[in-house]
Design a protein around this motif. Structure first.
Motif, PDB file in Angstrom:
ATOM      1  N   GLY A 131      10.902  38.508  16.966  1.00 33.39           N
ATOM      2  CA  GLY A 131       9.789  38.459  17.593  1.00 33.39           C
ATOM      3  C   GLY A 131       9.544  37.358  18.384  1.00 33.39           C
ATOM      4  O   GLY A 131       8.453  37.025  19.288  1.00 33.39           O
ATOM      5  N   PHE A 132      10.512  36.262  18.430  1.00 33.83           N
ATOM      6  CA  PHE A 132      10.307  34.997  18.992  1.00 33.83           C
ATOM      7  C   PHE A 132      10.972  35.222  20.483  1.00 33.83           C
ATOM      8  O   PHE A 132      11.944  35.616  20.653  1.00 33.83           O
ATOM      9  CB  PHE A 132      10.969  33.811  18.353  1.00 33.83           C
ATOM     10  CG  PHE A 132      11.097  32.786  19.033  1.00 33.83           C
ATOM     11  CD1 PHE A 132      10.039  31.800  19.161  1.00 33.83           C
ATOM     12  CD2 PHE A 132      12.285  32.121  19.418  1.00 33.83           C
ATOM     13  CE1 PHE A 132      10.150  30.518  19.680  1.00 33.83           C
ATOM     14  CE2 PHE A 132      12.425  31.115  20.100  1.00 33.83           C
ATOM     15  CZ  PHE A 132      11.323  30.189  20.338  1.00 33.83           C
ATOM     16  N   GLU A 171      10.655  28.381  24.549  1.00 33.58           N
ATOM     17  CA  GLU A 171      11.303  26.945  24.218  1.00 33.58           C
ATOM     18  C   GLU A 171      12.135  26.643  25.468  1.00 33.58           C
ATOM     19  O   GLU A 171      12.226  25.478  25.665  1.00 33.58           O
ATOM     20  CB  GLU A 171      12.718  27.556  23.248  1.00 33.58           C
ATOM     21  CG  GLU A 171      13.181  26.438  22.839  1.00 33.58           C
ATOM     22  CD  GLU A 171      14.355  26.656  21.744  1.00 33.58           C
ATOM     23  OE1 GLU A 171      15.678  26.615  22.029  1.00 33.58           O
ATOM     24  OE2 GLU A 171      13.691  27.081  20.475  1.00 33.58           O
ATOM     25  N   ASP A 172      12.680  27.707  26.492  1.00 31.89           N
ATOM     26  CA  ASP A 172      13.159  27.001  27.806  1.00 31.89           C
ATOM     27  C   ASP A 172      11.846  26.523  28.581  1.00 31.89           C
ATOM     28  O   ASP A 172      12.251  25.472  29.202  1.00 31.89           O
ATOM     29  CB  ASP A 172      13.670  28.296  28.319  1.00 31.89           C
ATOM     30  CG  ASP A 172      14.986  28.778  27.803  1.00 31.89           C
ATOM     31  OD1 ASP A 172      15.573  28.106  27.226  1.00 31.89           O
ATOM     32  OD2 ASP A 172      15.229  30.208  28.046  1.00 31.89           O
ATOM     33  N   ILE A 181      12.278  22.395  19.727  1.00 36.90           N
ATOM     34  CA  ILE A 181      12.462  23.101  18.402  1.00 36.90           C
ATOM     35  C   ILE A 181      11.198  22.804  17.406  1.00 36.90           C
ATOM     36  O   ILE A 181      10.577  23.737  16.618  1.00 36.90           O
ATOM     37  CB  ILE A 181      13.814  22.749  17.707  1.00 36.90           C
ATOM     38  CG1 ILE A 181      14.792  23.542  18.432  1.00 36.90           C
ATOM     39  CG2 ILE A 181      13.782  23.412  16.028  1.00 36.90           C
ATOM     40  CD1 ILE A 181      16.188  22.998  18.054  1.00 36.90           C
ATOM     41  N   ARG A 182      10.960  21.608  17.358  1.00 40.97           N
ATOM     42  CA  ARG A 182      10.052  21.153  16.460  1.00 40.97           C
ATOM     43  C   ARG A 182       8.501  21.496  16.731  1.00 40.97           C
ATOM     44  O   ARG A 182       7.758  21.731  15.875  1.00 40.97           O
ATOM     45  CB  ARG A 182       9.973  19.500  16.276  1.00 40.97           C
ATOM     46  CG  ARG A 182       9.197  18.902  15.355  1.00 40.97           C
ATOM     47  CD  ARG A 182       9.233  17.571  14.988  1.00 40.97           C
ATOM     48  NE  ARG A 182       9.649  16.592  16.365  1.00 40.97           N
ATOM     49  CZ  ARG A 182       8.553  16.480  16.977  1.00 40.97           C
ATOM     50  NH1 ARG A 182       7.270  16.381  16.547  1.00 40.97           N
ATOM     51  NH2 ARG A 182       8.605  15.535  18.043  1.00 40.97           N
ATOM     52  N   PRO A 223       6.840  26.194  14.797  1.00 43.35           N
ATOM     53  CA  PRO A 223       5.525  26.841  14.555  1.00 43.35           C
ATOM     54  C   PRO A 223       5.347  28.170  14.643  1.00 43.35           C
ATOM     55  O   PRO A 223       4.672  28.838  14.144  1.00 43.35           O
ATOM     56  CB  PRO A 223       4.636  26.151  15.676  1.00 43.35           C
ATOM     57  CG  PRO A 223       5.188  24.752  15.751  1.00 43.35           C
ATOM     58  CD  PRO A 223       6.704  24.951  15.564  1.00 43.35           C
ATOM     59  N   LEU A 224       6.137  28.823  15.694  1.00 42.54           N
ATOM     60  CA  LEU A 224       6.176  30.259  15.720  1.00 42.54           C
ATOM     61  C   LEU A 224       6.675  31.026  14.737  1.00 42.54           C
ATOM     62  O   LEU A 224       6.616  32.110  14.450  1.00 42.54           O
ATOM     63  CB  LEU A 224       6.663  30.508  17.168  1.00 42.54           C
ATOM     64  CG  LEU A 224       5.687  30.063  18.380  1.00 42.54           C
ATOM     65  CD1 LEU A 224       6.649  30.224  19.646  1.00 42.54           C
ATOM     66  CD2 LEU A 224       4.466  30.912  18.500  1.00 42.54           C
TER      67      LEU A 224
END
Length: 117
Positions: free
Chosen positions: A11-12, A17-18, A31-32, A37-38
């Motif tokens: 589901g991410f 992130e991009d 990432i952090r 968190p997701l």
């Protein structure tokens, strides 16, 4: 443990992130601050499943134990079969208290996070 983590990763949305990388975050920061968190609910539920299932695997724990250290399932099994000490009652009490504190805390945190949005 694999199922909740896989569902969380499925589901991410990788584009988030991009987007963090485009906005100037480095890889570790993205990432952090975005990925972890997701996917945290899936990782936490997978860890809880693994923890609970580890108590059921007493036989496996007996075979892989170290001669110097005993895992909690091995200690509980020994307490039930050999002697009568309060190890089982203490472990059960700690697990119940931990669960009783963890579930409302997680519910409160989820409700608070959804209210902020």
């Amino acid at each position: 443990m694999i199922i909740p983590v896989t569902a969380s990763l499925r589901g991410f949305d990788r584009r988030l992130e991009d987007a963090a990388l485009i906005c100037g975050a480095n890889r570790w920061g993205a990432i952090r601050q975005v990925t972890l968190p997701l996917i945290a609910p899936g990782v936490v539920s997978g860890a809880l499943f693994a923890f609970v299932i580890s108590f059921d695997e007493g036989v496996v724990s007996l075979f892989i134990q170290s001669p110097y250290l005993q895992t909690l399932p091995v200690k509980m099994f020994g307490s039930v079969t050999r002697d009568t000490d309060p190890t089982i009652a203490a472990a059960a009490t700690l697990i119940i208290v931990f669960t009783t504190v963890l579930v409302p805390a997680a519910t409160f945190a989820t409700a608070r996070r959804n209210r902020v949005r």
